[in-house]
Design an enzyme around this catalytic site. Sequence first.
Site, mmCIF file in Angstrom:
data_model
loop_
_atom_site.group_PDB
_atom_site.id
_atom_site.type_symbol
_atom_site.label_atom_id
_atom_site.label_comp_id
_atom_site.label_asym_id
_atom_site.label_seq_id
_atom_site.Cartn_x
_atom_site.Cartn_y
_atom_site.Cartn_z
ATOM 1 N N GLY A 62 6.879 -6.072 -0.451
ATOM 2 C CA GLY A 62 5.887 -6.459 0.742
ATOM 3 C C GLY A 62 6.685 -7.047 1.671
ATOM 4 O O GLY A 62 7.722 -6.620 1.999
ATOM 5 N N GLY A 63 5.928 -7.697 2.361
ATOM 6 C CA GLY A 63 6.396 -8.201 3.839
ATOM 7 C C GLY A 63 7.009 -9.538 3.584
ATOM 8 O O GLY A 63 6.934 -10.239 2.530
ATOM 9 N N GLU A 74 11.684 -6.815 -2.771
ATOM 10 C CA GLU A 74 11.998 -5.821 -2.032
ATOM 11 C C GLU A 74 11.359 -5.776 -0.910
ATOM 12 O O GLU A 74 10.204 -5.537 -0.953
ATOM 13 C CB GLU A 74 11.903 -4.537 -3.153
ATOM 14 C CG GLU A 74 12.651 -3.311 -2.614
ATOM 15 C CD GLU A 74 11.882 -2.556 -1.610
ATOM 16 O OE1 GLU A 74 12.322 -2.701 -0.443
ATOM 17 O OE2 GLU A 74 11.226 -1.729 -1.812
ATOM 18 N N LEU A 75 11.851 -6.258 0.164
ATOM 19 C CA LEU A 75 11.200 -6.384 1.301
ATOM 20 C C LEU A 75 11.504 -5.230 2.445
ATOM 21 O O LEU A 75 12.065 -4.177 2.090
ATOM 22 C CB LEU A 75 11.619 -7.829 1.920
ATOM 23 C CG LEU A 75 11.490 -8.761 1.019
ATOM 24 C CD1 LEU A 75 11.849 -10.217 1.395
ATOM 25 C CD2 LEU A 75 9.827 -8.861 0.179
ATOM 26 N N LYS A 91 -0.426 -5.903 -9.782
ATOM 27 C CA LYS A 91 -1.367 -6.071 -8.651
ATOM 28 C C LYS A 91 -1.165 -5.119 -7.664
ATOM 29 O O LYS A 91 -0.394 -4.935 -6.962
ATOM 30 C CB LYS A 91 -1.149 -7.403 -8.101
ATOM 31 C CG LYS A 91 -2.565 -7.648 -7.225
ATOM 32 C CD LYS A 91 -1.817 -8.653 -6.071
ATOM 33 C CE LYS A 91 -2.829 -8.721 -4.802
ATOM 34 N NZ LYS A 91 -3.146 -7.580 -4.328
ATOM 35 N N CYS A 142 10.120 1.423 3.671
ATOM 36 C CA CYS A 142 11.125 0.130 3.646
ATOM 37 C C CYS A 142 12.323 0.739 4.301
ATOM 38 O O CYS A 142 12.946 -0.140 5.022
ATOM 39 C CB CYS A 142 11.056 -0.649 2.499
ATOM 40 S SG CYS A 142 11.429 0.724 0.967
ATOM 41 N N TRP A 197 0.973 -1.349 -0.001
ATOM 42 C CA TRP A 197 -0.001 -0.092 -0.102
ATOM 43 C C TRP A 197 0.694 1.441 -0.168
ATOM 44 O O TRP A 197 0.385 2.251 -0.504
ATOM 45 C CB TRP A 197 -0.996 -0.109 1.183
ATOM 46 C CG TRP A 197 -0.397 0.234 2.621
ATOM 47 C CD1 TRP A 197 0.116 1.607 2.907
ATOM 48 C CD2 TRP A 197 0.377 -0.523 3.342
ATOM 49 N NE1 TRP A 197 0.758 1.564 4.128
ATOM 50 C CE2 TRP A 197 0.851 0.152 4.491
ATOM 51 C CE3 TRP A 197 0.314 -1.793 3.613
ATOM 52 C CZ2 TRP A 197 1.701 -0.480 5.626
ATOM 53 C CZ3 TRP A 197 1.039 -2.647 4.581
ATOM 54 C CH2 TRP A 197 1.494 -1.885 5.572
ATOM 55 N N ASN A 198 1.992 1.351 0.707
ATOM 56 C CA ASN A 198 2.792 2.400 0.804
ATOM 57 C C ASN A 198 3.313 2.725 -0.793
ATOM 58 O O ASN A 198 4.008 1.922 -1.140
ATOM 59 C CB ASN A 198 3.685 2.291 1.745
ATOM 60 C CG ASN A 198 4.851 1.142 1.505
ATOM 61 O OD1 ASN A 198 4.333 0.154 1.401
ATOM 62 N ND2 ASN A 198 6.005 1.299 1.586
ATOM 63 N N GLU A 255 10.097 -5.292 12.313
ATOM 64 C CA GLU A 255 9.847 -4.106 11.509
ATOM 65 C C GLU A 255 8.345 -3.760 11.741
ATOM 66 O O GLU A 255 7.616 -4.311 11.615
ATOM 67 C CB GLU A 255 9.809 -4.448 10.093
ATOM 68 C CG GLU A 255 9.695 -3.134 9.122
ATOM 69 C CD GLU A 255 9.610 -3.502 7.656
ATOM 70 O OE1 GLU A 255 8.786 -4.356 7.493
ATOM 71 O OE2 GLU A 255 9.937 -2.614 7.031
#
Length: 488
Positions: free
Chosen positions: A226-227, A248-249, A173, A282, A149-150, A380
Site C-alpha cells: 500500500g502507500g 511493499e510500498l 484484507k 508500484c 486496490w490495484n 508517487e
Amino acid sequence: MDRFQLYIDGKFEPGAASFESIDPATGKPWAMMPEARAADVERAVEAAHRAFLAPEWAGLTATARGKLLMRLADLVQQAAPRLAQIETRDTGKIIRETSAQIAYVADYYRYYAGLADKIEGAHLPIDKPDMEVWLRREPVGVVAAIVPWNSQLFLSAVKIGPALAAGCTLVVKASEDGPAPLLEFARLVHEAGFPPGVVNIITGFGATCGQVLTTHPKVAHIAFTGGVETARHVVRGSAENLARTSLELGGKSPFIVFADADLESAANAQVAAIFAATGQSCVAGSRLLVEESVKAVLLARLKQKAEAVRMGAPDDMATEVGPLCTARQRDRIVRVVAESLACGARLIAGGTPDADTGQFYPPTILDCSDAPQAPCLTEELFGPVLSVLGFKDEEHALTLANETRYGLASGVFTQNLTRAHRMIRGIRAGVVWVNTYRAVSPMAPFGGHGLSGFGREGGLAAALDYTTVKTVWLRTSDSPIPDPFVMR
Ligand code: TXE
C-alpha cells in the site's frame, strides 16, 4: 446490485455493515460489499489462530499442503475469465490486463505448491562430541495480508502462496476500493478444501478493520502492500505486539535511456512502464531520464504513442488505458499535474481529464527540464503521468536516478555492456531491468528499500520469510549428567 460476502472460518457471511462499490468506468455503484468491523476481524483472527494449531492443518505434511495449493492454482486458472471480469468491473483495470495477470496468478500458486515440501531445515556440524543439533523451519503463525486496490489477486497471491507453503494461516484484507475479486476468490479457497480458518478473506476500512487486524496480539506477521503513510501506521501498530512486517510500498522509479539505446524498443517499453495498469502500478517507470542528445527524438515518439493510446471502457479488449480506480486518485493527479505546470513543467501530451466519463485521466507526459522542483518528480502519482528529465552523462544519470527516497524498480536502456554493469551497480533499487521493463516471475524475489519498504515477495526468500527457525539440541551420550555443583 451484486452482493459479496466475507469469508471467515470456512463460512460466507455478510459482515457488520455494508458499503457500495463504485464502477470506475461510470462513477456509479454496481455492487454491495460486506464491511468487516472489529468483531468480524476478531473472529477472523481467532479462526486463523485456531486453524494454525489444529491437527487438520498443523498435522498436514508439507506435501499435503502443496497439493491443496496445487488444487487452488487449478481452480484459479479455470476461474480466471470470471475473476478477470469481476476485477475489471470493480477496479477499472482493463480486461486485457486482468485476463493475462490472473492466468499468471495461477502459476504463482503452482510455484508455491511445488515449494511447500522443499522448505528445508539444516543439520549443524556442532563443536561438541555428544550432541546432535539441527534447525527446524517452522511457520511463524497467523499472517495478516493487507492489499491495495490495484491487482488484488496478484498482490495477495504473493503473500498467500508462500505463507501457506510455509504452514501459516491467514487473514487477508482486501482493499475497500474494488474488493470484489478477492471476495470472489474466497469461493475457490473454499472449493479447494482448505480446513476452515486457514484462509479468511475480509474487507473493510483502514481505521475500523485494517488497524484492528494489524494490532491484534495473535497476528505474528503483517504483509502489507500500500502507500507509505499507511505503512507507517502499520509499523507503529506492529510495535505493540512486535509482529514481524514486510512492506511493499510504492516507487518513483527511474527509466533511463542512453543515446546508444534502441530508441523504438525503449519508447515501447516506456509506454508499458508508465501507462500499463493506467499507471496504478508500484513499479511504474514514472521518471524518464534520457540523454540530452536523443531527448527530442524520444519525446516525439512518446508523444505520438501516448496520443495514440486507446482510452476507453475497461471491459473492451481493445482498450489500452482505462479509468483510475477512484475519484480520490484522479483528483490527486489533477492537483499534482497543475502544481507541476505552475512550477514550469512543460506539457508534452495529455494533461486534461475527461470530466464526464467516470474517472478517466489521459496518458500524460511532462517535460520537467525547467522545473526541477516540480512535485511530479518526487511524489508517487499512481496514474498515467510520465515526468521527463534530460541528463548529460552516465554520472549525471545515476545522480538523478538515485535522487529519490524510494527504491523499488529501475530500467536502463543501453547497448553498452560495461555501462549497463556500472548502472546495475550504482542504482539503488530492489529491481534493475536492463533493456526490458516490468518482467516478473514467481521465481524472482521482488521488493524495495527506503520508502519502498522491506522484505521480498516471490521466490524461496518469500516462503522463508514466513518461517521461524527452531534450534534443537539433542544429547547423544548415555552417561549421566553430573551434578553441576560438585567440584571435580
Ligand atoms: O492506499 P492505502 P491508498 C500509494 C499510491 C497511492 C497511495 C495511497 O501512491 O496513491 O499509496 O493509496 C489498508 N491499518 N500506493 O490510500 O491506504 C487499506 O484499507 C491497516 C502504492 O489507497 O495504503 C487497504 O486495504 N491497514 C501501492 C490498504 O491498506 C490500513 C499500492 C492499502 O491502502 C490502514 C497502493 C491502517 N491504519 C497505494 N489504513 C503499491 N505498492 O503499489 C488503510 N489500510
